[in-house]
Design an enzyme around this catalytic site. Structure first.
Site, PDB file in Angstrom:
ATOM      1  N   ASP A 148     -24.193  39.108 -44.640  1.00 40.29           N
ATOM      2  CA  ASP A 148     -23.537  40.001 -45.605  1.00 40.29           C
ATOM      3  C   ASP A 148     -24.526  40.502 -46.651  1.00 40.29           C
ATOM      4  O   ASP A 148     -25.667  40.052 -46.727  1.00 40.29           O
ATOM      5  CB  ASP A 148     -22.386  39.244 -46.274  1.00 40.29           C
TER       6      ASP A 148
ATOM      7  N   ASP B 248     -19.990  29.154 -38.537  1.00 41.87           N
ATOM      8  CA  ASP B 248     -18.733  29.309 -37.803  1.00 41.87           C
ATOM      9  C   ASP B 248     -18.943  29.364 -36.291  1.00 41.87           C
ATOM     10  O   ASP B 248     -18.012  29.582 -35.544  1.00 41.87           O
ATOM     11  CB  ASP B 248     -17.981  30.558 -38.275  1.00 41.87           C
TER      12      ASP B 248
ATOM     13  N   ASP C  32     -23.553  29.295 -43.759  1.00 37.20           N
ATOM     14  CA  ASP C  32     -23.160  30.683 -43.559  1.00 37.20           C
ATOM     15  C   ASP C  32     -22.132  31.001 -44.650  1.00 37.20           C
ATOM     16  O   ASP C  32     -21.582  30.083 -45.270  1.00 37.20           O
ATOM     17  CB  ASP C  32     -22.569  30.842 -42.160  1.00 37.20           C
ATOM     18  N   LYS C  33     -21.869  32.265 -44.926  1.00 41.59           N
ATOM     19  CA  LYS C  33     -20.915  32.601 -45.992  1.00 41.59           C
ATOM     20  C   LYS C  33     -19.516  32.834 -45.446  1.00 41.59           C
ATOM     21  O   LYS C  33     -18.613  32.035 -45.640  1.00 41.59           O
ATOM     22  CB  LYS C  33     -21.392  33.837 -46.775  1.00 41.59           C
TER      23      LYS C  33
END
Length: 1098
Positions: free
Chosen positions: A689, A811, A443-444
Site C-alpha cells: 500500500d 495473509d 503486512d498491513k
C-alpha cells in the site's frame, strides 16, 4: 585433501549444487572390498554414512561428460554440523532416438542422452554449456507427480542404519556380552517401539502426501494436437506444447498451462493459502507484451497452475477456452511445492549444532575413561576379554541413548499446545527458532488492519480540479456519470453459485454503487455474436416522461464488459474495455494506485492539487484509489479489442477522481504491538500500500510512537547524465529536506526516537546504487510501502544478513516468498494448514505472534534443560562406573535398568511439560550451548557430583565396619541395627563383584544426584511456568524421592535383592541422607545464586 573446484548447477537458486564427475576404478573397489571383509562390514557402514568417501574410495575423477557417477555437494550448509551435504547419483545413458523440447521446437536426437535424477528432478547433459540442465531438454515422460511410497522394508533399512541405532545395536551386543540381559532387553524393546513409531509416522506422511497429490493428478482431458480434431486423452499423456481445452464447468489443472483463448476464474488456495477467486486472461497476441518471450513469473496472470481449481470459464460464440501446456510433472508449480515438502530446506539453528559439538565433547570424556579403564585393568591383570568389554562399556555409558527422543519431547508438547489455540505447524523444528525471534515483519492490509475496507467517500475531478468529497456514489445524480460507471465495471468480480465473489476491495466498491451484475448463461452465449460476457446496470429507475418518445435515449442503461486486463501488483493497476448499450464507441476504464494512474493520464486532466490532496488523505490513514477513463476510437472493433495489448489501451486517459477507503485497524493490533515493544522485539511494516498511508497506520497502531520522528528516504535512478540520488524528508514537514550529515547528527541526538520509511521504488534504487546504505536503513527502517512481493523477500534476507532472527506475519497471498524465507513465517489464513509458511493461525489477527514466541521460548528453554540434564545423567553414571572400576566392580543390571527407565526416562519426558510463561519479557533466552553461563552451570554441577561421589566412596572405606564384601558379610549386625534383616546365605562369590559397600553407596548417592540436577535444571520463570505447576514432573520427583528414601532408611529384602544392594549399618544410612541433603543444597545454591542464566538483553 582439498577438493577440486566443481561445476555449479542451478546457480543462484535455493537448490544450487556443485557437481564432480567420477568413473569406476577397479583397484580401488578391490581395496574397499578387502577392507569391508576385514572390518566385518563396518567400513561399508561408514561409506554409507559418508557418500563423499564412498565415491572417492571406489572411483576416479573424470569430466562430467564421461562420468558414470556424480558427486553432488549442496551450497546450503547442513542443519546440524554447518557443513555441506553430499549426495551421489548414477548417470544414465540412452542411445535411441528420443524427442526433446528445446525451448520452442520439438526435435529428435540420435546422440547419447545423459541424465540423472535428484530430488525427483531430472537433469540432462547440455553440450552447449557443458553442464547438466533441468529445462533445456525435457523427456516427454508421463505427466504425473508421483510420490512413491517406500516399502516398509526399505524404510526399516534406512531407519536401522541411522548412526544412533547402530550405536544402540553396538551397545546391546556389548551389554549382552557382560550378561546385562535385562537392561539390554529393555533397550531393545524401547528401540523397537521407537523404530516402529518412526516407521508408522513416516509411512503415514508418505501415504497422506501421495493421496493428496494423486487425488486429482490423473484426469481425462480434451487435447488438440497438430491442428487436428479434439481428442480425449489422459492427463498423464500431456506434454509441453499440447493445447488443452478447459471445460466450462471447471477442472483441477493437471499441469501448468498458459491461456491463449478465453478467460478463467481460478481458486489458487492450494498454492497461496488465499481462497479469493482470481481471474486469468489469455496471453496477449499483439503489442510489446506479446513480443516478449513467455516467462512464468512475468505472465503469472495468464497462467493456470497445476493443482489449482478452475471454477468457471468465459468464452465467446464458437470459441473454446484453450491453454498451452508449458510444464508437466515435478516441473510444475505444484510439483515444486511437493518437492519442497519431500526435501525441505534445512533450518540452520545454533542449538542443534552446539548439541552435536557437546556430544563430541562427551565422546572425548569417554575416550579418557576408555584409556583409564584399559590401564587400570592391565595393572590389575584383568583378562583381555574383560578389558575390552569394560573399556567399551564406558563409551556406551557416556553417550546417552535417549537424548534425541528427550530433546524432541519439548517441541512435540509445544506443538500440541499451539494446536489447541488454533496455530498449526508443518515444521516442528521451527518452534525452537520462534524462541529467538527479535524482529517481526507485518503486512498491513488483512494483517494489522481489517480485511474489508469501508468506503469513506469519493472525490471527482472535473476541468482540472477536484469537486468537494461526496459520501454516497449510489445517489441518482451520479448514475450516468463516468465515475460510477468505472466503479461498476472496473473489477474482477464474478458470480459463483449465484453469489458475487472476488477481491474484498472490488466487492466493497461495487456494492457502494448499488448496481447489479449479470452474467449470461451458456444458452444466452450461443444466441449472440458478439456477446458481452458480463453486464452491469443500475437498479431499475422509472424513465422520465419527457424521454419516453426519445428513441435516442435508451430506456435500458446497461454496460457490457468487452475485455478485462486483470490487476497486476507489478503494474499497480487494472483496466476494462466496455460498451454501453446503444453506444457506437467503446470506453476504457482504469483504476489503480493514484501515482500510477496519474502518470497514464493527460496532464491537464489531473488536478493541480493532486499531490496535496493525496497527502492529506494518506496522512489520515485512508487508502486511496484513482480512476481514469478514455473513449476509444471507432476503429476499435470488438474483435480488434480482443487482441490489443493493455499498453495501447492504458494511455492518454482522462483523470476521473479518487475513491477514498477507510481501512480500520484490527482491535487486537495495538495491544499485540505494545506487548512486542515491551519485550524489546522490533516490529516493522512491509506493505504493497501507499507509504504515507502505511506511516499513518504505523502511528495509529503504536508501531511508531507520537514523539518519534519519521524520515522518508526517497531515491531517484540515474537520468540524463545525472547520477542516482537520495533525498531525506520529514513526514511532519515534507518541504524540509535533510542532508546526509544532518541525518547522522540527528540520529546521534535522537538515538532511538527516529524511524526511516521508504517506498519499493526507493528500495530498489538504493539496493542497486547505494548498497552500503541498505544495512543502516534496515537497522532503523520501520515502514516499507509499495513493496512488490519479491522485494518483501529481499528485505527479509537483508534483515537476516545483519543477524536478526526474522519472523514474518502476512495473509498468505502476496507474502508467500517472505513467509517461506523468514526464520518463522506465520500465515493468517482460514485454511487449517497453509503450505506457504511453517505456521498457520486459524484466527485472522496478530494475537498469534506473541503466543508463538512464548511457546518458542518455552520449547527452547526446555531443550536446554533436557540437554543439560541428559548430559549430567551420562556424566554422573560415568563417574560412578569409573570409581567402581577402580575396585574392579560395576553397577548391576537392574541398577542400570532402574536408573535409566524409572528415573531418567520418566524425568526427561515430564520435565518438558512446563507450559509457556504468561507474558513476554525483555530478556532473551540463550541460543547457544557453547556459552559461558551455560558451560559454567554444567561444569559446576559435574564438579559437585564428582566431589560428593568421591567423598562417599572414600568415606565408606574408612568406616570401622568396612571390609571386602562377601556373601557372609553382616555389617548390619555389627552396627546393632534393629531393622529386620535377611539371613546371610552362603553363595558362590559373583565374579562381576556387583554386591559391595562402594556399589551400594554410589548407587544411592548417584540416584539422588539425578533427581537433584533435574530439579535445579528445570527452569521456570521468565520463559516457562514454574515447575510446581508441572504436576506430572512434581509427582514423579516426589514419588522417586520417597521411594529412594524409603529403601535407604527401611531396607526391603526383596528390593535389595532385586537391585543387588547390600545391607549397611543404619548409622551409615543416616550419613548418606546427610550427604545427599548437602549435595542437593550445594547444587541448588550453585545453579540459582552463583551460576544463573546470564540472559542477554537486547
Amino acid at each position: 585433501v582439498k577438493m577440486r573446484e566443481g561445476t555449479i548447477i542451478n546457480r543462484g537458486l535455493e537448490d544450487e549444487m556443485e557437481v564432480w564427475g567420477y568413473r569406476p576404478c577397479l583397484w580401488k573397489r578391490i581395496l574397499v572390498g578387502v577392507g569391508v571383509v576385514c572390518s566385518g562390514g563396518l567400513l561399508l557402514l561408514l561409506l554409507y554414512w559418508l557418500p563423499e568417501w564412498g565415491v572417492k574410495g571406489t572411483c576416479s575423477h573424470t569430466s562430467l561428460k564421461d562420468a558414470h557417477t556424480l558427486l553432488l555437494r549442496t551450497t546450503v550448509l547442513n542443519f546440524f554440523f554447518h557443513t555441506p551435504d553430499f549426495f551421489y547419483v548414477q548417470v544414465h545413458r540412452w542411445k535411441k532416438c528420443l524427442p526433446f523440447l528445446n525451448l520452442y521446437h520439438v526435435m529428435h536426437s540420435t546422440s547419447d542422452i545423459q541424465y540423472f535424477t535428484h530430488h525427483s528432478t531430472k537433469y540432462y547433459w547440455n553440450n552447449e554449456t557443458e553442464n547438466f540442465d533441468t529445462y533445456k531438454r525435457l523427456f516427454f515422460e508421463e505427466n504425473e507427480i508421483a510420490v512413491k511410497v517406500p516399502s516398509l522394508f526399505m524404510l526399516l533399512i534406512k531407519e536401522v542404519l541411522n548412526p544412533f541405532y547402530v550405536f544402540q545395536l553396538f551397545s546391546v551386543i556389548l551389554w549382552s556380552a557382560e550378561d546385562y540381559y535385562y537392561y539390554a532387553t529393555a533397550i531393545v524393546i524401547m528401540s523397537v517401539i521407537s523404530i516402529a513409531t518412526s516407521l508408522y509416522t513416516i509411512k503415514k506422511q508418505y501415504v497422506m502426501l501421495h493421496d493428496m497429490v494423486a487425488s486429482h493428478s490423473v484426469v481425462r482431458v480434451s487435447v488438440c494436437r497438430g491442428g487436428k480434431d479434439i481428442q480425449e486423452a489422459m492427463s498423464t499423456e500431456l506434454v509441453p506444447g499440447d493445447v488443452v481445452i478447459i471445460p466450462a464447468n471447471g477442472i483441477i489443472m493437471p499441469c501448468d498451462a498458459v491461456l491463449i483463448q478465453g478467460t478463467c476464474i481460478v481458486n489458487e488456495s492450494m498454492l497461496t493459502g488465499e481462497s479469493i477467486p482470481v481471474t486469468k486472461t489469455s496471453l496477449p497476441s499483439v503489442g510489446a507484451e506479446a513480443a516478449s518471450s513467455y516467462d512464468i513469473e512475468e505472465h503469472k496472470r495468464h497462467t493456470l497452475f497445476c493443482g489449482t481449481h478452475v471454477i468457471q470459464t468465459r468464452f465467446y460464440t464458437g470459441e473454446l477456452v484453450k491453454a498451452v501446456v508449458v510444464r508437466t510433472g515435478f516441473s510444475t508449480e505444484k510439483g515444486q511445492l511437493v518437492c519442497s515438502i519431500l526435501y525441505p530446506k534445512p533450518t540452520d539453528f545454533k542449538l542443534y549444532r552446539d548439541a552435536y559439538l557437546f556430544l563430541l565433547c562427551l565422546v572425548g570424556v569417554a575416550g579418557i575413561g576408555f584409556i583409564y579403564t584399559i590401564v587400570l585393568s592391565i595393572m590389575n591383570e584383568v583378562p583381555a576379554k574383560t578389558i575390552i568389554i569394560e573399556s567399551l562399556d564406558i563409551i556406551t555409558i557416556t553417550v546417552p541413548p535417549a537424548l534425541p527422543a528427550a530433546m524432541t519431547a519439548g517441541i512435540v508438547y509445544a506443538q500440541r499446545r499451539l494446536k489447541r489455540v488454533g496455530i498449526f505447524c508443518i515444521s516442528p523444528q521451527r518452534i525452537n527458532v520462534c524462541g529467538q525471534l527479535n524482529l517481526v515483519c507485518f503486512d498491513k492490509t488483512g494483517t494489522l488492519t481489517e480485511d474489508g475496507l469501508d468506503l469513506w467517500g469519493i472525490q471527482r475531478a472535473k476541468d482540472g480540479s477536484f469537486s468537494p468529497p461526496e459520501s454516497d456514489p449510489a445517489k441518482d445524480s451520479l448514475v450516468n456519470s463516468g465515475f460510477v460507471a468505472c466503479m461498476a465495471t472496473c473489477h474482477s468480480l464474478t458470480r459463483i453459485d449465484g453469489e458475487l465473489s472476488g477481491d474484498p476491495l472490488d466487492l466493497k466498491m461495487f456494492s457502494a454503487t448499488g448496481w447489479i451484475l449479470e452474467e449470461p448463461t451458456e444458452e444466452e452465449t450461443a444466441l449472440h455474436n458478439p456477446i458481452m460476457p458480463t453486464v452491469v446496470r443500475p437498479p431499475k429507475h422509472p424513465v422520465p416522461e419527457a424521454n419516453q418518445n426519445d428513441l435516442s435515449c435508451p430506456f435500458t442503461y446497461e454496460i457490457g464488459v468487452v475485455r478485462q486486463f486483470p490487476f497486476s501488483s507489478a503494474l499497480q493497476r487494472m483496466s476494462v474495455v466496455v460498451r454501453r448499450l446503444g453506444d457506437k464507441h467503446m470506453q476504457a476504464y482504469l483504476k489503480g494506485a493514484p501515482e500510477m494512474v496519474a502518470s497514464l493520464c493527460k496532464q491537464h486532466t489531473v488536478p493541480l492539487s493532486f499531490a496535496e490532496t493525496m497527502e492529506t488523505y494518506t496522512r489520515k490513514g485512508f487508502r486511496v484509489i484513482a480512476l481514469a477513463h478514455r473513449q476509444l476510437e471507432s476503429k476499435f472493433s470488438w474483435h480488434k479489442v480482443q487482441s490489443l495489448s493493455r499498453d495501447l489501451i492504458e494511455t492518454n486517459m482522462e483523470f476521473l477522481g479518487l475513491i477514498v477507503m477507510q481501512n480500520k485497524i484490527k482491535q487486537e493490533t495495538a495491544g499485540v504491538l505494545h506487548e512486542l515493544r515491551q519485550a524489546n522485539i522490533r516490529t516493522l511494516m512491509v506493505t504493497g500500500d501507499n507509504m504515507l498511508t502505511a506511516i499513518s497506520v504505523a502511528r495509529d497502531c503504536g508501531m511508531v510512537l507520537a514523539f518519534e520522528k519519521v524520515i522518508i528516504a526517497d531515491a531517484a535512478p540515474p537520468k540524463d547524465l545525472q547520477p542516482a540520488s537520495i533525498t531525506w524528508q520529514y513526514t511532519e514537514n515534507p518541504t524540509e529536506t535533510v542532508k546526509d550529515s544532518q541525518v547522522r547528527q540527528k540520529s546521534q541526538r535522537w538515538r532511538d526516537n527516529y524511524h526511516f520509511a521508504m517506498s519499493g521504488r526507493a528500495f530498489a534504487v538504493i539496493t542497486e546504487y547505494f548498497p552500503q546504505l541498505i544495512p543502516k536503513l534496515a537497522l532503523r527502517g520501520t515502514v516499507f510501502g509499495r513493496m512488490a512481493p519479491d522485494q518483501k523477500t529481499q528485505l527479509v534476507e537483508i534483515l537476516q544478513s545483519i543477524d536478526y532472527t526474522v519472523g514474518m506475519c502476512g495473509d498468505g497471498a502476496n507474502d508467500c516468498g517472505a513467509l517461506k524465507r523468514a526464520h518463522s513465517g506465520i500465515s493468517l489464513s482460514e485454511l487449517e494448514a497453509s503450505v506457504a509458511s511453517p505456521f498457520t493461525s486459524s484466527t485472522s489477527n496478530i494475537s498469534c505472534v506473541p503466543i508463538l514466541i512464548r511457546e518458542g521460548r518455552a520449547a527452547l528453554i526446555t531443550s536446554f534443560c533436557v540437554f543439560k540434564f541428559m548430559a549430567l545423567y551420562s556424566i554422573i553414571q560415568y563417574l560412578s562406573v569409573t570409581l567402581l572400576y577402580s575396585i574392579l566392580s560395576n553397577l548391576g543390571d537392574f541398577q542400570f535398568l532402574f536408573i535409566d527407565i524409572a528415573i531418567i526416562l520418566i524425568i526427561a519426558f515430564t520435565m518438558s511439560l512446563n507450559p509457556a510463561w504468561k507474558e513476554l519479557v525483555r530478556r532473551c533466552p540463550p541460543s547457544s550451548l557453547i556459552s559461558g553461563p551455560l558451560l559454567f552451570s554444567v561444569l559446576t554441577q559435574i564438579l559437585t557430583c564428582l566431589v560428593f561421589q568421591v567423598l562417599a566412596f572414600l568415606l565408606v572405606q574408612q568406616q570401622s565396619w568396612y571390609e571386602i564384601w562377601t556373601p557372609q558379610s553382616d555389617a548390619c549386625n555389627i552396627s546393632g541395627s534393629s531393622l529386620p534383616l535377611s539371613p546371610n546365605v552362603t553363595t558362590p562369590h559373583n565374579h562381576k563383584n556387583i554386591k559391595n559397600y562402594e556399589n551400594t553407596t554410589l548407587f544411592y548417592v548417584s540416584s539422588f544426584q539425578y533427581l537433584a540436577v533435574a530439579i535445579v535444571f528445570s527452569k521456570g520463570k521468565p520463559f516457562r511456568q514454574p515447575s510446581y505447576k508441572n504436576w506430572p514432573f512434581m509427582l514423579s520427583c516426589m514419588g522417586l524421592y520417597t521411594f529412594l528414601l524409603f529403601i535407604l532408611l527401611n531396607p526391603v529384602p526383596a528390593i535389595d535383592s532385586f537391585l543387588e544392594i547390600v545391607c549397611v549399618p543404619h548409622d551409615w544410612r543416616i550419613t548418606l541422607v546427610i550427604i545427599v541433603i548437602v549435595n542437593v543444597a550445594v547444587s541448588f545454591m550453585l545453579e540459582v545464586h552463583i551460576a544463573p542464566y546470564k540472559l542477554s538483553t537486547r
